[in-house]
Design a protein around this motif. Structure first.
Motif, mmCIF file in Angstrom:
data_model
loop_
_atom_site.group_PDB
_atom_site.id
_atom_site.type_symbol
_atom_site.label_atom_id
_atom_site.label_comp_id
_atom_site.label_asym_id
_atom_site.label_seq_id
_atom_site.Cartn_x
_atom_site.Cartn_y
_atom_site.Cartn_z
ATOM 1 N N GLN A 11 0.827 -1.199 0.000
ATOM 2 C CA GLN A 11 0.000 0.000 0.000
ATOM 3 C C GLN A 11 0.861 1.249 0.000
ATOM 4 O O GLN A 11 1.903 1.300 0.636
ATOM 5 N N ALA A 12 0.414 2.262 -0.701
ATOM 6 C CA ALA A 12 1.160 3.512 -0.771
ATOM 7 C C ALA A 12 1.167 4.211 0.582
ATOM 8 O O ALA A 12 0.291 4.011 1.409
ATOM 9 N N GLU A 13 2.198 5.048 0.763
ATOM 10 C CA GLU A 13 2.264 5.848 1.973
ATOM 11 C C GLU A 13 1.069 6.795 2.002
ATOM 12 O O GLU A 13 0.493 7.120 0.978
ATOM 13 N N ASN A 14 0.740 7.254 3.215
ATOM 14 C CA ASN A 14 -0.350 8.220 3.290
ATOM 15 C C ASN A 14 0.140 9.583 2.813
ATOM 16 O O ASN A 14 1.304 9.750 2.468
ATOM 17 N N ALA A 15 -0.735 10.562 2.793
ATOM 18 C CA ALA A 15 -0.418 11.876 2.239
ATOM 19 C C ALA A 15 0.747 12.554 2.955
ATOM 20 O O ALA A 15 1.449 13.362 2.370
ATOM 21 N N ALA A 16 0.990 12.236 4.212
ATOM 22 C CA ALA A 16 2.077 12.860 4.966
ATOM 23 C C ALA A 16 3.410 12.158 4.740
ATOM 24 O O ALA A 16 4.404 12.493 5.373
ATOM 25 N N GLY A 17 3.455 11.159 3.856
ATOM 26 C CA GLY A 17 4.687 10.445 3.590
ATOM 27 C C GLY A 17 5.014 9.395 4.626
ATOM 28 O O GLY A 17 6.138 8.897 4.672
ATOM 29 N N LEU A 18 4.045 9.068 5.451
ATOM 30 C CA LEU A 18 4.241 8.067 6.496
ATOM 31 C C LEU A 18 3.713 6.717 6.026
ATOM 32 O O LEU A 18 2.781 6.657 5.226
#
Length: 121
Positions: A11-18
Motif C-alpha cells: 500500500q502507498a504511503e499516506n499523504a504525509a509520507g508516512l
C-alpha cells in the motif's frame, strides 16, 4: 484469500509520507521468535501500532511468555524491520503482558503454520 494483488507493491504511503499500519504490519512479518516458526503478526503478538507525525512508530506487543529469553532480539528485529520503511524516523517497541497472549490471538494462517510444524493449536 485474494491473490490478485500478490505481486503488487505494498500500500502507498499516506499523504504525509508516512507508512500505513498495513505496511508496518507487513514489515513485522519478517520478525520471528527463534523458538516458534511463525512471525509475530500471525502469532498475534502485535497489540497496537501508532504512527505519528514526524515518522515515530510506536509498537505495542507481547511475547508468548513473560521472561522470554529472546525479548531483546525480537525488539531489535522489529525496530530494524519497521525502521526500513520510508518515512519512519524512529521505532519504539513496548512489551506488555496484559492481556496475556494465548493461541486464540493467532491468525488462521499462524495456526495453520504451527500445525505444519507439529504444534497442537
Amino acid at each position: 484469500m485474494d491473490d490478485t494483488n500478490a505481486n503488487a507493491a505494498p500500500q502507498a504511503e499516506n499523504a504525509a509520507g508516512l507508512p500505513s499500519e498495513a505496511q508496518v504490519l507487513e514489515a513485522l512479518k519478517i520478525v520471528k521468535d527463534p523458538e516458534i516458526p511463525v512471525n509475530v503478526v500471525d502469532l498475534g503478538l502485535i497489540y497496537g501500532v501508532d504512527i505519528m507525525p514526524g515518522g515515530l512508530v510506536d509498537i505495542t506487543m507481547t511475547l508468548t511468555s513473560v521472561g522470554c529469553p529472546v525479548q531483546d532480539l525480537i525488539r531489535a528485529d522489529a525496530e530494524m524491520a519497521v525502521g526500513r520503511l520510508d518515512g519512519v524516523s524512529e521505532v519504539n517497541v513496548e512489551f506488555v503482558w496484559t492481556p496475556p497472549w494465548g493461541p486464540d490471538k493467532m491468525t488462521e494462517d499462524g495456526k495453520r503454520q504451527m500445525r505444519m510444524f507439529g504444534f497442537n493449536v
